[in-house]
Design a protein around this motif. Structure first.
Motif, PDB file in Angstrom:
ATOM      1  N   UNK A 172       0.815  -1.210   0.000  1.00  0.00           N
ATOM      2  CA  UNK A 172       0.000   0.000   0.000  1.00  0.00           C
ATOM      3  C   UNK A 172       0.850   1.262   0.000  1.00  0.00           C
ATOM      4  N   UNK A 173       2.032   1.211   0.608  1.00  0.00           N
ATOM      5  CA  UNK A 173       2.875   2.402   0.742  1.00  0.00           C
ATOM      6  C   UNK A 173       4.082   2.369  -0.200  1.00  0.00           C
ATOM      7  N   UNK A 174       4.374   1.227  -0.759  1.00  0.00           N
ATOM      8  CA  UNK A 174       5.523   1.108  -1.656  1.00  0.00           C
ATOM      9  C   UNK A 174       5.128   1.555  -3.059  1.00  0.00           C
ATOM     10  N   UNK A 175       6.039   2.193  -3.805  1.00  0.00           N
ATOM     11  CA  UNK A 175       5.724   2.551  -5.193  1.00  0.00           C
ATOM     12  C   UNK A 175       5.265   1.333  -5.989  1.00  0.00           C
TER      13      UNK A 175
ATOM     14  N   UNK B   7      -4.687  -5.134  -3.352  1.00  0.00           N
ATOM     15  CA  UNK B   7      -5.952  -4.872  -2.663  1.00  0.00           C
ATOM     16  C   UNK B   7      -5.983  -5.425  -1.250  1.00  0.00           C
ATOM     17  N   UNK B   8      -5.270  -6.518  -0.998  1.00  0.00           N
ATOM     18  CA  UNK B   8      -5.273  -7.117   0.329  1.00  0.00           C
ATOM     19  C   UNK B   8      -4.758  -6.154   1.390  1.00  0.00           C
ATOM     20  N   UNK B   9      -3.774  -5.335   1.048  1.00  0.00           N
ATOM     21  CA  UNK B   9      -3.214  -4.395   2.011  1.00  0.00           C
ATOM     22  C   UNK B   9      -4.267  -3.390   2.470  1.00  0.00           C
ATOM     23  N   UNK B  10      -5.077  -2.914   1.550  1.00  0.00           N
ATOM     24  CA  UNK B  10      -6.119  -1.948   1.901  1.00  0.00           C
ATOM     25  C   UNK B  10      -7.223  -2.607   2.726  1.00  0.00           C
TER      26      UNK B  10
END
Length: 263
Positions: free
Chosen positions: A108-111, A144-147
């Motif tokens: 989610x935070x990685x480019x 999507x799993x991260x969100x």
């Protein structure tokens, strides 16, 4: 300045914000009915662009492929994200929970280009599987799993644990408590997570471009490549249909979440 003056300034700023956000979309909808090969020059009112859109087999195939990937990756992201979010919220005292949280939320935070190259190396040189539908699905589900995990974790941390404890004291098994108490409470969050994952998958270009392989085109990559040679009115028609479908989906999901949020 009086309160009425402040309220007028606030209303004017709000109106300007809405115009800034939605005027381009409205212009796009209007120009989707343009009977001119040049998308930026108005000719006359016509449905010709929609006829060209439905006659374009390549666009139809790309749209169906994007829809399949988005539906499946959204489902996988919701299931995996729910499990990950539950673990993050319920097992906070484990020594490795910080590392697990970092691994779950890193996409989610990685480019996105770094995530795409990492998955490309994984599929080609570690797993040695062909790129295409499966690789795109796995990449979108990972993103999507991260969100979903973040949303589920936040909702579970706000949940009243006394409900689960009361059910356990009355003899209910943990699995039954999860499906009869915990899951219905977080259901609106799961719907929101699924819609977010679906949208991320439907709109993705970077991951898809690197994981698609030869001869596989989703709708965003096909539209992105066609725009380089000029925008045609049928692209506006396609975007108008997507806006209508998204609007209907957002209204339906909001009604569902509001209904379940009532005490």
């Amino acid at each position: 300045m009086t309160k009425s003056g402040i309220s007028r300034v606030g209303m004017a700023a709000l109106a300007a914000g809405y115009v800034f956000l939605y005027a381009p979309i409205l212009c796009m909808v209007v120009y989707s009915f343009n009977d001119n090969r040049l998308a930026t020059v108005w000719g006359s009112f016509s449905f010709a662009a929609y006829g060209q859109l439905f006659a374009d087999e390549q666009l139809r195939g790309a749209a169906l492929l994007s829809l399949r990937i988005a539906l499946l990756s959204g489902a996988a992201a919701t299931v995996l994200g729910t499990v990950a979010g539950f673990c993050l919220a319920r097992f906070r005292r484990l020594p490795t929970i910080t590392l697990f949280a970092a691994l779950v939320t890193s996409p989610m935070v990685m480019p996105e280009v770094i995530v795409a190259f990492s998955l490309l190396l994984l599929f080609l040189f570690v797993l040695r599987i062909d790129l295409g539908f499966g690789a795109i699905w796995a990449g979108h589900a990972t993103l999507g799993m991260a969100y979903v995990a973040t949303l589920v974790r936040s909702r579970l941390l706000e949940m009243d644990l006394s409900l689960e404890e009361a059910a356990l004291n009355l003899g209910a098994r943990p699995v039954k408590v999860f499906f009869t108490i915990t899951l219905p409470i977080v259901a609106p969050t799961l719907v929101a997570g699924y819609l977010l994952s679906f949208t991320l998958s439907w709109d993705d270009v970077v991951l898809t471009s690197l994981l698609a392989g030869a001869g596989v085109n989703t709708l965003p990559t096909l539209v992105f490549s066609s725009v380089k040679f000029g925008i045609s009115p049928k692209i506006y028609a396609l975007a108008t249909l997507i806006v209508c479908a998204v609007t209907a989906g957002v209204i339906a999901s909001n009604r569902f979440m509001l209904r379940h949020a009532r005490p």
